[in-house]
Design an enzyme around this catalytic site. Structure first.
Site, mmCIF file in Angstrom:
data_model
loop_
_atom_site.group_PDB
_atom_site.id
_atom_site.type_symbol
_atom_site.label_atom_id
_atom_site.label_comp_id
_atom_site.label_asym_id
_atom_site.label_seq_id
_atom_site.Cartn_x
_atom_site.Cartn_y
_atom_site.Cartn_z
ATOM 1 N N GLY A 179 4.914 0.423 9.395
ATOM 2 C CA GLY A 179 4.744 1.426 8.520
ATOM 3 C C GLY A 179 4.851 2.820 9.110
ATOM 4 O O GLY A 179 5.650 3.721 8.755
ATOM 5 N N ASP A 180 4.646 2.945 10.422
ATOM 6 C CA ASP A 180 4.658 4.265 11.230
ATOM 7 C C ASP A 180 6.145 4.397 11.631
ATOM 8 O O ASP A 180 6.749 5.517 11.718
ATOM 9 C CB ASP A 180 3.868 4.050 12.613
ATOM 10 N N GLY A 185 9.595 -4.637 -0.349
ATOM 11 C CA GLY A 185 10.484 -3.540 0.043
ATOM 12 C C GLY A 185 9.609 -2.159 0.028
ATOM 13 O O GLY A 185 8.315 -2.164 0.051
ATOM 14 N N SER A 244 5.578 2.075 0.511
ATOM 15 C CA SER A 244 5.569 0.916 0.933
ATOM 16 C C SER A 244 5.009 -0.296 0.386
ATOM 17 O O SER A 244 3.648 -0.451 -0.101
ATOM 18 C CB SER A 244 5.365 1.034 2.507
ATOM 19 N N MET A 245 5.579 -1.537 0.135
ATOM 20 C CA MET A 245 5.057 -2.596 -0.566
ATOM 21 C C MET A 245 5.302 -3.796 0.115
ATOM 22 O O MET A 245 5.383 -4.961 -0.394
ATOM 23 C CB MET A 245 5.768 -2.629 -1.860
ATOM 24 N N GLY A 246 5.279 -3.721 1.240
ATOM 25 C CA GLY A 246 5.215 -5.034 2.229
ATOM 26 C C GLY A 246 6.453 -5.701 1.915
ATOM 27 O O GLY A 246 7.700 -5.292 2.097
#
Length: 322
Positions: free
Chosen positions: A264-265, A238, A233-235
């Site tokens: 994220g969860d 994307g 995950s890269m905020g």
């Protein structure tokens, strides 16, 4: 109605009650007037289970829970027909405070550390978790190991549980950080979802751009034979979805975020939902990103109706990465 047998077990060693306070224009060091406050059950594995339940996936939860404020957790589990297998402790489950600035869209977290247990109490809790595995695997199939460790827990606890799950015929999805992540990756989970900073820590160098993230992901896959899928995950950039055959960038959905807490969860839940459907990597990237985007518009660990999530997934843009 008889609850369906769980197909996923999530483990949350450090759950929390999340007190989310909304303000407009947070001013540090000054008196701020709240717009509203909401208390939600939290903890990464619980959030994953709640989102999966909203999507219709039968789920069980385990971990550590304080008796003195367990009622709100139990109410969520009952409302969503989540099988409660928690190990109960005396005292309170930790309480975290999240300040959501509606003017900037930023969220500031103040997280408590969690309970400190003796070595004997840790051993008793670990035995309880292994008993849950004996009861639910291999029928459940998947175990999610997610979140931080309370003070004093051995950093290799996730690694040990990954081995225990494999011995019982199950598979694991890992979402951890720090020393617990490093030890667990070495044990070989089936799926891992670090963020970019966590992946950089694993490979030992900075990841300034997408090419560097892809190279680090391939390095991790190459040296971890049991790891089949890696999601980074890269905020706002994307999320990168990788296996040994392809790498795909899922672009963020255009959603006005109410809160980023738990996004994220929700992505972890989407990854697992897609895996249970035997989806392709591209479809998994779309569905997981739709889970995360749907969560952005809500406070608490909740998703809209499954049809709405699937409709959003169809609009997620995916780019193949060389």
């Amino acid at each position: 109605m008889t609850p369906r047998r769980p197909v996923v077990l999530t483990l949350t060693l450090n759950p929390a009650l999340d007190h989310t306070i909304a303000v407009s224009g947070l001013k540090l060091g000054e008196v701020n007037r709240a717009l509203n406050m909401q208390a939600d059950v939290g903890g990464k594995g619980i959030n994953v289970a709640s989102c999966l339940a909203d999507f219709g996936v039968p789920t069980a939860v385990s971990g550590l829970l304080g008796r003195d404020n367990a009622a709100q957790f139990e109410a969520l589990f009952a409302a969503k027909q989540i099988d409660n297998r928690f190990h109960y402790l005396d005292g309170l489950t930790r309480i975290n405070t999240k300040l959501v600035d509606r003017a900037s869209g930023d969220t500031t977290d103040v997280n408590m550390p969690g309970p400190s247990l003796s070595a004997e109490a840790i051993a008793q809790a670990t035995a309880h978790f292994e008993a849950c595995l004996d009861a639910l695997l291999p029928q459940a199939g998947w175990v999610v190991l997610a979140g931080s460790l309370p003070p004093g827990w051995p950093a290799d606890i996730y690694a040990r549980l990954i081995s225990a799950v494999r011995q019982r015929g199950g598979r694991t999805l890992l979402d951890a950080s720090g020393a617990a992540l490093s030890a667990a990756i070495a044990a070989g989970p089936d799926i891992a979802k670090p963020n970019r900073d966590e992946l950089a820590e694993l490979v030992g160098h900075a990841l300034p751009d997408l090419d560097a993230v892809v190279a680090a992901g391939r390095e991790l896959l190459d040296k971890t034979p049991a790891l089949r899928t890696l999601v980074v995950s890269m905020g706002g950039d994307g999320a990168l979805f990788m296996n040994r055959d392809e790498a795909l960038l899922a672009h963020p959905a255009e959603i006005e975020p109410l809160s980023t807490v738990g996004a994220g969860d929700a992505m972890v839940a989407g990854i697992l939902a897609a895996t249970l459907e035997r989806a392709s990597l591209r479809r998994a990237a779309q569905l997981a990103t739709a889970f995360s985007a749907s969560k952005l518009a809500r406070l608490g660990p909740h998703l809209p109706a499954p049809d709405e999530v699937r409709a959003l997934a169809e609009r997620i843009r995916i780019t193949a990465v060389a």
